[in-house]
Every structure is written in C-alpha cells, then in structure tokens.
Motif scaffolding. Structure first.
Motif, mmCIF file in Angstrom:
data_model
loop_
_atom_site.group_PDB
_atom_site.id
_atom_site.type_symbol
_atom_site.label_atom_id
_atom_site.label_comp_id
_atom_site.label_asym_id
_atom_site.label_seq_id
_atom_site.Cartn_x
_atom_site.Cartn_y
_atom_site.Cartn_z
ATOM 1 N N ILE A 354 -49.682 75.503 -48.013
ATOM 2 C CA ILE A 354 -50.623 74.940 -48.987
ATOM 3 C C ILE A 354 -49.807 74.217 -50.049
ATOM 4 O O ILE A 354 -48.775 74.711 -50.487
ATOM 5 N N SER A 355 -50.260 73.052 -50.463
ATOM 6 C CA SER A 355 -49.629 72.388 -51.595
ATOM 7 C C SER A 355 -50.659 71.516 -52.296
ATOM 8 O O SER A 355 -51.547 70.961 -51.648
ATOM 9 N N PHE A 356 -50.529 71.433 -53.615
ATOM 10 C CA PHE A 356 -51.463 70.587 -54.356
ATOM 11 C C PHE A 356 -50.822 70.096 -55.637
ATOM 12 O O PHE A 356 -49.827 70.644 -56.124
ATOM 13 N N VAL A 357 -51.409 69.038 -56.176
ATOM 14 C CA VAL A 357 -50.993 68.500 -57.459
ATOM 15 C C VAL A 357 -52.254 68.012 -58.169
ATOM 16 O O VAL A 357 -53.175 67.487 -57.533
ATOM 17 N N GLY A 358 -52.327 68.207 -59.474
ATOM 18 C CA GLY A 358 -53.525 67.805 -60.203
ATOM 19 C C GLY A 358 -54.552 68.919 -60.253
ATOM 20 O O GLY A 358 -54.245 70.096 -60.058
ATOM 21 N N ARG A 359 -55.800 68.539 -60.469
ATOM 22 C CA ARG A 359 -56.861 69.522 -60.689
ATOM 23 C C ARG A 359 -57.661 69.814 -59.431
ATOM 24 O O ARG A 359 -57.657 69.039 -58.478
ATOM 25 N N THR A 360 -58.329 70.950 -59.445
ATOM 26 C CA THR A 360 -59.158 71.367 -58.317
ATOM 27 C C THR A 360 -60.602 70.927 -58.535
ATOM 28 O O THR A 360 -60.994 70.549 -59.642
ATOM 29 N N GLU A 361 -61.406 71.025 -57.473
ATOM 30 C CA GLU A 361 -62.828 70.704 -57.598
ATOM 31 C C GLU A 361 -63.494 71.605 -58.636
ATOM 32 O O GLU A 361 -64.310 71.142 -59.443
ATOM 33 N N GLY A 362 -63.138 72.892 -58.616
ATOM 34 C CA GLY A 362 -63.743 73.833 -59.561
ATOM 35 C C GLY A 362 -63.432 73.484 -60.999
ATOM 36 O O GLY A 362 -64.310 73.544 -61.870
ATOM 37 N N GLU A 363 -62.186 73.130 -61.272
ATOM 38 C CA GLU A 363 -61.783 72.772 -62.636
ATOM 39 C C GLU A 363 -62.500 71.516 -63.112
ATOM 40 O O GLU A 363 -62.963 71.443 -64.251
ATOM 41 N N THR A 365 -65.377 70.310 -61.995
ATOM 42 C CA THR A 365 -66.807 70.594 -62.146
ATOM 43 C C THR A 365 -67.072 71.326 -63.448
ATOM 44 O O THR A 365 -68.015 71.011 -64.186
ATOM 45 N N GLU A 366 -66.224 72.310 -63.757
ATOM 46 C CA GLU A 366 -66.399 73.079 -64.985
ATOM 47 C C GLU A 366 -66.223 72.211 -66.229
ATOM 48 O O GLU A 366 -66.904 72.397 -67.238
ATOM 49 N N ALA A 367 -65.345 71.205 -66.123
ATOM 50 C CA ALA A 367 -65.100 70.303 -67.258
ATOM 51 C C ALA A 367 -66.071 69.125 -67.279
ATOM 52 O O ALA A 367 -65.958 68.239 -68.138
ATOM 53 N N CYS A 368 -67.019 69.107 -66.334
ATOM 54 C CA CYS A 368 -68.016 68.023 -66.225
ATOM 55 C C CYS A 368 -67.341 66.663 -66.058
ATOM 56 O O CYS A 368 -67.766 65.660 -66.654
ATOM 57 N N VAL A 369 -66.278 66.631 -65.259
ATOM 58 C CA VAL A 369 -65.592 65.376 -64.937
ATOM 59 C C VAL A 369 -66.083 64.908 -63.570
ATOM 60 O O VAL A 369 -65.924 65.616 -62.578
ATOM 61 N N PRO A 370 -66.702 63.729 -63.492
ATOM 62 C CA PRO A 370 -67.191 63.245 -62.195
ATOM 63 C C PRO A 370 -66.041 62.928 -61.253
ATOM 64 O O PRO A 370 -64.981 62.457 -61.677
ATOM 65 N N PHE A 371 -66.231 63.188 -59.967
ATOM 66 C CA PHE A 371 -65.192 62.869 -58.983
ATOM 67 C C PHE A 371 -65.828 62.670 -57.619
ATOM 68 O O PHE A 371 -66.937 63.129 -57.349
ATOM 69 N N GLU A 372 -65.116 61.948 -56.782
ATOM 70 C CA GLU A 372 -65.517 61.784 -55.390
ATOM 71 C C GLU A 372 -64.434 62.398 -54.520
ATOM 72 O O GLU A 372 -63.262 62.424 -54.893
ATOM 73 N N VAL A 373 -64.825 62.908 -53.372
ATOM 74 C CA VAL A 373 -63.895 63.581 -52.460
ATOM 75 C C VAL A 373 -63.652 62.717 -51.235
ATOM 76 O O VAL A 373 -64.594 62.203 -50.622
ATOM 77 N N GLY A 374 -62.374 62.549 -50.901
ATOM 78 C CA GLY A 374 -61.995 61.885 -49.651
ATOM 79 C C GLY A 374 -61.215 62.862 -48.793
ATOM 80 O O GLY A 374 -60.285 63.514 -49.280
ATOM 81 N N VAL A 375 -61.584 62.991 -47.527
ATOM 82 C CA VAL A 375 -60.976 64.006 -46.653
ATOM 83 C C VAL A 375 -60.404 63.361 -45.403
ATOM 84 O O VAL A 375 -60.991 62.432 -44.840
ATOM 85 N N SER A 376 -59.240 63.855 -44.986
ATOM 86 C CA SER A 376 -58.645 63.469 -43.709
ATOM 87 C C SER A 376 -58.251 64.736 -42.967
ATOM 88 O O SER A 376 -57.641 65.631 -43.564
ATOM 89 N N ARG A 377 -58.601 64.809 -41.684
ATOM 90 C CA ARG A 377 -58.275 65.998 -40.887
ATOM 91 C C ARG A 377 -57.185 65.652 -39.871
ATOM 92 O O ARG A 377 -57.245 64.619 -39.200
ATOM 93 N N TYR A 378 -56.200 66.544 -39.777
ATOM 94 C CA TYR A 378 -55.063 66.300 -38.898
ATOM 95 C C TYR A 378 -55.489 66.053 -37.453
ATOM 96 O O TYR A 378 -54.846 65.297 -36.729
ATOM 97 N N ARG A 379 -56.558 66.724 -37.023
ATOM 98 C CA ARG A 379 -56.958 66.597 -35.621
ATOM 99 C C ARG A 379 -57.392 65.179 -35.265
ATOM 100 O O ARG A 379 -57.468 64.820 -34.089
ATOM 101 N N GLU A 380 -57.679 64.354 -36.293
ATOM 102 C CA GLU A 380 -58.071 62.967 -36.052
ATOM 103 C C GLU A 380 -56.885 62.011 -36.164
ATOM 104 O O GLU A 380 -57.058 60.797 -36.041
ATOM 105 N N LEU A 381 -55.697 62.569 -36.406
ATOM 106 C CA LEU A 381 -54.476 61.763 -36.492
ATOM 107 C C LEU A 381 -53.647 61.967 -35.228
ATOM 108 O O LEU A 381 -53.544 63.086 -34.718
ATOM 109 N N ALA A 382 -53.029 60.906 -34.763
ATOM 110 C CA ALA A 382 -52.191 61.024 -33.566
ATOM 111 C C ALA A 382 -51.063 62.028 -33.784
ATOM 112 O O ALA A 382 -50.749 62.827 -32.900
#
Length: 468
Positions: A354-363, A365-382
C-alpha cells in the motif's frame, strides 16, 4: 570555547546519518556516536531493512505473486525454514552496514563507539561498554536515537513465544500459528508475511479498523486479501493476558475469548530511546513515550540541540527521517532552509503493498472539499497480466475546480514505487491534464496513471455537459 566537534550526532540511523553527512559537506568537523553492533541504527539492523528483506525472501520462496500464472500450488521451495529467510536478511544487513560505514568514512565523519549521555548542554560522556568513558564536547548536537518496541508492563516477554517486532528475526522456526496484537503498520506487515508462509494468523485490534490513516477502500482490499490467506481479524477486542506454555501461548481477550498460538507478536507502538540520555543535563525532557518536542527546523527548546527521526514522533519513517536530518544540519549551520511543503508519501510493505500521498476520500469528505475519483485496475493493464497481478488498483482524487491532484492511492505490485509519479505531479503543482497528455512506456504499471486520469476527466466532463 573550542569544541571537539562542530556537530555531534547521537545515533546513526537514517536521520543521524544524513545529518552528519550534510554537515560534513559543509566542511564541519562531525562525529557520530553509535553502539559498535548497531551502525545504521534500528533501521538497518532490526527494523526497516531486515523486515523488507524478509518480505522479499518470503515472496520469492513461497512463489505467492506467481500463483495467478502458475497455479495455487506453485512454490519455489516446499519446506521454508528460518535459515532460508535469515540467510538473505543477514547478507543485506551486513552489506548495508558496510555502505553506512563507507559513506561516513568518505565524508570524514568520525565514528565513536558506545552509548552517549549528556553531562552538560554542550558535552556528553560516552560509555564504550568495556568500563571506559570519554567526554566529548560539541557546538551543535543532533539527537537521533530512534525508538524501540513498546513493551506493556503486564506482558511477560520471553523473546521466544511472546515477542515484539525486534524478536521476529530471532525465531528458531516458522510458527504454525500466531496472534498479532495491534493492526498498525508493523503489525499488518508481519501478519501478511507470516500468512504468506502458511502461518495461521489472528490479528487482535482494540479499534474498529486497521490502518486508520489509509484510504478505507484500500484497507478493505488488503483485508480481503489477508482473509484469503486465512487471517482472522478480531476488531474491537483487547488482549487482557498472555500465558506462555512449553508448546505455545494462550492469549485471553477481555471479551472472554481465548486464542491458542505458537507465537504471540506484540506490535503496540514504539518508545523513544531517550531514557539513557540524561536529558535534564542538557535542559531537555521527553514525554511519556520518550519523544522530544521540536520546532519546524527540528530544533529543541535548547537552541543548539536538534532532534530528528522516530524520536520526535510522527510520521516516524526512514524517508522522512533522512530529510529531517539534512534540514536540521543545514539550519544548525546557517545554510538556507526552505519550508518543506512537498507532500510526503507513506509506504506500507504489507502483502500486497500500500502506498499513498495526499489526502484520503474520508478526509476530503469531512472537510467538505469536492473531488472526483479516477480509478485504474491492474487487470486491465498488459503489465498487470504479465506480472500476474489481477487485484492491484491505482486511485486518483482530483479537484474539479482547479484539476489538481488531491491524493494518490495505490494498492498492489510496486505501489511504493508508483506513488512517486503522483507525488512529483502534486509537488510541482501539476494537474490531471498532465497525466492525460503524458505518454507512458508500454507495457508498464505506470500506465495506470493515464487510465485513472482519463477516468476522472471523463467523469468531470459528464458533469459539465449535464449542468449545461
């Protein structure tokens, strides 16, 4: 007054080592005090390096990350012994000891063997362990003594059946069953490693979830994979007592449950190694966890004494400790130091990573900061198919207002390496559009950034279109 050294560093872990070298690069007379058998500190000898090397040995010998391709029965070695695991660990630790010694010697940093304690604001005595002491004075002093595993007084540790994280490397056999007390970073790393070896692991955590500072979706993914490795979780439970027996131990929970196991691993946080420093002689004091308070330049309340690394508390990571050491040395000698507002990555070497940088979705949401989520799954990558990782995922949190990255979260193969691409974009003030337009090598896992960026921008475009 003429001092023996311009800078004296107590401790040779990542923070102390980098502080010493940074000062030496500024042509200062520098010395490092360290126990002869602990050059490189806890990081090299009992902590980060041994545990991460152990992880690599386990992944290789069990063939765990190849089973998607070769089948669930695939193993490089059927009977894995402690000797198999420690052979690689010992080799790497010895090599790292040599690297640290070479780097200090190359920069003309004096290494003084022994344990140091203050006898005045600018002076320490060093006990060499053979009954001899010497007094050393310094203009500036950096405390980088690190931490040790916290040991509850109610637990009778025997370093065989009931152990802490330092005792892992002293096990004489791979346990058939293990109770891990504490679902923090160290607890989850070792829980996943031993589960991969086939050990029946039970994790006991008094809180309602593990790794509370991580993205909840990523934590749920890790939990799913660990359950697939037969790990049992007992959240909201507290260990009341542990009884050692000739053939194992019994952990008794406050709820009345009893859990038998070959080994009980306590991962109950860390304690600052300051109790032997005689801090009052320097005009300092530590809190109840042995931690020292510092300002933004890592200076203690005594102007010429600095403290860096785990001994000052969160985030207590080798990577951040290195930077703290460098900045402390530069500030001590008047070198320009800019506020480090570049987002710091967090890496957890569980299986999977696991690795991350920056804020989480929960943080956000709690701060009422709007955001959009973009997801990529390894199984769809060669590359995901090539390496046999069908579960990995990379998630971008993007601001719809200025299109900057608010957070990057990675779960799966190479997570701790991949996160730095997002960190660089965030640190340079880049936007999601850079990732959309960038060309990544093919086939790579890094492509996941482009896929996730396109996913986020497509969602933002749909909102724009619908809102007119």
């Amino acid at each position: 007054m003429v001092y023996d050294y311009e800078l004296l560093v107590i401790g040779s872990g990542p923070g102390g080592q980098k502080a010493a070298i940074a000062a030496a690069k500024l042509d200062r007379r520098v010395a490092v005090v360290e126990r002869p058998d602990m050059l490189g500190g806890v990081c090299v000898n009992t902590g980060t390096i041994p545990s991460k090397t152990l992880r690599e040995a386990i992944l290789y010998l069990t063939g765990l990350d190849q089973r998607e391709i070769y089948g669930q029965a695939y193993r490089v070695k059927d009977e894995i012994t402690v000797a198999d695991l420690t052979a690689r660990t010992t080799h790497v630790v010895h090599r790292e000891n040599d690297v640290v010694r070479s780097q200090l010697a190359r920069n003309r940093v004096t290494i003084i063997g022994g344990l140091a304690y203050f006898v005045g604001p600018h002076s320490v005595e060093i006990d060499d362990g053979a009954g001899r002491t010497r007094k050393v004075t310094a203009d500036k002093i950096v405390i980088a003594t690190g931490t040790r595993p916290a040991r509850p007084a109610s637990v009778a540790f025997d370093d065989k059946t009931i152990i802490d994280s330092d005792g892992i490397i002293n096990l004489d056999k791979v346990p058939r069953s293990m109770v891990v007390v504490g679902a923090g970073v160290i607890g989850m790393e070792y829980a996943s490693m031993f589960a991969a070896l086939g050990t029946k692991v039970t994790v006991v955590e008094r809180r309602d979830r593990m790794l509370e500072f991580c993205d909840e979706e990523v934590v749920e993914a890790l939990k799913y994979h660990l359950r697939d490795l037969a790990v049992t979780f007992r959240f909201g439970e507290t260990v009341a007592a542990v009884e050692a027996h000739p053939d194992g131990a019994i952990a008794s929970l406050r709820s009345g449950k009893k859990i038998p196991a070959d080994t009980v691993l306590y991962s109950a946080g860390r304690q600052g190694q300051t109790d032997g420093l005689n801090l009052p002689a320097a005009g300092l004091a530590a809190d109840e966890r042995g931690r020292i308070t510092v300002d933004e330049f890592f200076r203690t309340k005594v102007e010429h004494v600095y403290a860096v690394g785990d001994v000052i508390g969160f985030p207590a990571l080798a990577a951040t400790s290195m930077e703290q050491g460098r900045l402390a040395a530069h500030h001590a000698f008047g070198e320009p130091v800019s506020a480090n507002d570049v987002p710091q990555p967090i890496g957890i070497y569980s299986i999977p990573e696991i690795s991350f940088v920056g804020r989480t979705e929960g943080e956000l949401t709690e701060a009422c900061v709007p955001f959009e989520v973009g997801v990529s799954r390894y199984r769809e990558l060669a590359r995901g198919q090539i390496v046999g990782d069908s579960y990995g995922v990379l998630k971008l949190l993007v601001s719809p207002e200025d299109r900057k990255l608010l957070g990057v979260h990675v779960f799966g193969t190479g997570a701790t390496e991949l996160v730095h691409i997002g960190q660089a974009v965030m640190g340079c003030g880049g936007t999601v559009d850079y990732l959309v337009n960038a060309v990544f090598n093919y086939p790579t896992l890094a492509e996941s950034y482009k896929v996730a960026a396109l996913d986020a921008t497509n969602k933002m475009r749909a909102i724009t279109r619908l809102s007119g």
